[in-house]
Design a protein around this motif. Sequence first.
Motif, short mmCIF file in Angstrom:
data_model
loop_
_atom_site.label_atom_id
_atom_site.label_comp_id
_atom_site.label_asym_id
_atom_site.label_seq_id
_atom_site.Cartn_x
_atom_site.Cartn_y
_atom_site.Cartn_z
N GLU A 63 0.85 -1.19 0.00
CA GLU A 63 0.00 0.00 0.00
C GLU A 63 0.89 1.24 0.00
OE1 GLU A 63 -3.56 2.20 2.57
OE2 GLU A 63 -2.73 0.29 3.23
N TYR A 64 0.65 2.13 -0.95
CA TYR A 64 1.43 3.37 -1.09
C TYR A 64 0.57 4.59 -0.81
CZ TYR A 64 5.18 0.73 -3.40
OH TYR A 64 6.19 -0.15 -3.69
N LEU A 65 1.19 5.62 -0.24
CA LEU A 65 0.57 6.93 -0.11
C LEU A 65 1.18 7.82 -1.19
CD1 LEU A 65 -1.08 9.15 1.29
CD2 LEU A 65 0.87 9.50 2.83
N SER A 66 0.35 8.24 -2.14
CA SER A 66 0.83 9.07 -3.24
C SER A 66 0.67 10.54 -2.88
CB SER A 66 0.06 8.75 -4.53
OG SER A 66 0.29 7.41 -4.92
N LYS A 331 -6.31 -11.66 -1.16
CA LYS A 331 -6.63 -10.42 -1.85
C LYS A 331 -7.55 -10.66 -3.04
CE LYS A 331 -2.37 -10.77 -4.59
NZ LYS A 331 -1.14 -10.08 -5.04
N ILE A 332 -8.29 -9.60 -3.38
CA ILE A 332 -9.16 -9.60 -4.56
C ILE A 332 -9.01 -8.25 -5.26
CG2 ILE A 332 -10.84 -11.18 -3.53
CD1 ILE A 332 -12.61 -8.72 -2.96
N PRO A 333 -9.44 -8.15 -6.52
CA PRO A 333 -9.42 -6.85 -7.19
C PRO A 333 -10.31 -5.84 -6.46
CG PRO A 333 -9.66 -8.61 -8.79
CD PRO A 333 -9.81 -9.24 -7.44
N SER A 334 -9.82 -4.62 -6.30
CA SER A 334 -10.58 -3.59 -5.59
C SER A 334 -11.90 -3.27 -6.28
CB SER A 334 -9.74 -2.32 -5.46
OG SER A 334 -8.55 -2.59 -4.75
N GLU A 335 -11.97 -3.50 -7.60
CA GLU A 335 -13.19 -3.18 -8.35
C GLU A 335 -14.36 -4.08 -7.97
OE1 GLU A 335 -12.96 -4.49 -12.59
OE2 GLU A 335 -10.89 -4.95 -12.03
N ALA A 336 -14.09 -5.17 -7.23
CA ALA A 336 -15.17 -6.07 -6.83
C ALA A 336 -15.88 -5.60 -5.56
CB ALA A 336 -14.62 -7.48 -6.60
N ILE A 337 -15.29 -4.64 -4.86
CA ILE A 337 -15.81 -4.23 -3.54
C ILE A 337 -16.80 -3.09 -3.68
CG2 ILE A 337 -15.17 -3.36 -1.27
CD1 ILE A 337 -12.42 -4.67 -1.69
N LYS A 338 -17.91 -3.23 -2.98
CA LYS A 338 -18.91 -2.16 -2.89
C LYS A 338 -19.06 -1.75 -1.43
CE LYS A 338 -22.13 -1.76 -5.81
NZ LYS A 338 -23.40 -1.78 -6.56
N SER A 366 -3.65 -1.72 -2.46
CA SER A 366 -2.75 -1.20 -3.49
C SER A 366 -3.60 -0.44 -4.50
CB SER A 366 -1.98 -2.35 -4.16
OG SER A 366 -2.87 -3.14 -4.94
N ASP A 367 -3.00 -0.09 -5.64
CA ASP A 367 -3.77 0.61 -6.67
C ASP A 367 -4.91 -0.24 -7.21
OD1 ASP A 367 -2.16 2.78 -6.38
OD2 ASP A 367 -0.86 2.31 -8.07
N LEU A 368 -4.69 -1.57 -7.30
CA LEU A 368 -5.66 -2.43 -7.97
C LEU A 368 -6.26 -3.51 -7.08
CD1 LEU A 368 -3.72 -2.97 -11.33
CD2 LEU A 368 -5.55 -1.33 -10.87
N GLU A 369 -5.59 -3.83 -5.97
CA GLU A 369 -6.03 -4.94 -5.15
C GLU A 369 -6.24 -4.53 -3.69
OE1 GLU A 369 -4.07 -8.84 -7.19
OE2 GLU A 369 -2.68 -7.50 -6.17
#
Length: 403
Positions: A63-66, A331-338, A366-369
């Motif tokens: 996990e990054y802080l941008s 982990k799973i893709p972040s796009e699956a989470i509501k 992360s950016d995607l997961e």
Amino acid sequence: MIKLILYKNRMNILEGCYEKEDLFWAIPILILGAILGVSIINKEKGKFQEVKVEKAVKGELKEYLSTNGKIESKESKEYFGIQGKVKKVNVKVGQNIKKGEVLVVYYALDLASNVKQAQLQYSNALLQNRELISQRQEILNNKKEIDESIKALEKSSNPQDLLKIQSLKEKKASLINISDEKIKQSENSVELAKIAVDVAKENLKNSKSQIVAESDGVVTSLNVKEGAMDSGAQPLLEVQNIKDLQVVISLNKYDVSKVKLGQKVLINSGNSEYKGKISFIDPIAKEVISGAGKETSLKVKADILDKTENLKIGFDVDLDILVSETKNALKIPSEAIKIDKKGSSYVYLVKNGKTAERKIKVGIQSDLETEILEGLKLSEKVILNPKESIKNGTLVKESLEEK
């Protein structure tokens, strides 16, 4: 009619012969049956929604802080001048200098006369104080003598002595007392004069007619000219080390809680990437007034570990601070989470051709997961980007895509 033809065809088969008119009726019937079958299949298929799914897997997650920051030198020195007239300036902006090099030269000042003048003022203040104390003592002594004379004359019955008593009382009343406050003021004057002497001596001891570089570096600013008078209140020049650089970051109260000393940093400038680490976190936040209003932020610094030939002081850079990582996360893709109205996270799973809503607890992202701490098991399938039409129990047909 159809039954008759079928019966007739069956009879022909038994008899081992075919007639052309039988084929004429059989072909359309076969086509009609095929159309009806396809229609039934398509109708059944229309009940399902096709969805993309992904399995829950285990693996590394970071996990990054941008954020962004500004390039600054780790070694920066502002040089203040001395009171006097500038005789010569030996440097210019952009010039490389070495430790011990003379940067600015002044006309010499006669500081010895300042010491002598301060000493005379101190001597005068001391004499005045002593004289004031002596006068006060003399007045006190006179009053004491008058009181003793009056006391002796009061025992006499001679009328002349009574006149003397009156005269002595008038003399005593004419004597003006020197108050403690006046003595204290005199003592303060002596103390101030003594301080002035000490300052003048210190200035003479530390007097210099030139400014000398204390370290190697490059002159990045210059605010002095030959022949100008210098008050010593403003910095004349700044010298910075342009090879030993750092990034200065301002973080808000929400992001600063994620940042710790020693965390790894990726620094991006143009097409180049540099490694770094968090080296300093300011102990207090500061309020800054900008066009958007008041903003409170905390200063954080990151050392640049790679060579910095292409980086320039003052430029902005993008940073990714590694705030958390795990080697074996579910982990799973972040796009699956509501997320529901209460802020709880959930996903839709595929079970036997139907959707099943499942509450989950998330960890780092992360950016995607996203890491799943609770609610899912390894290899369970979640729907990616579930549409609004997807509800609990919706019939679905999955289309598994490889990552």
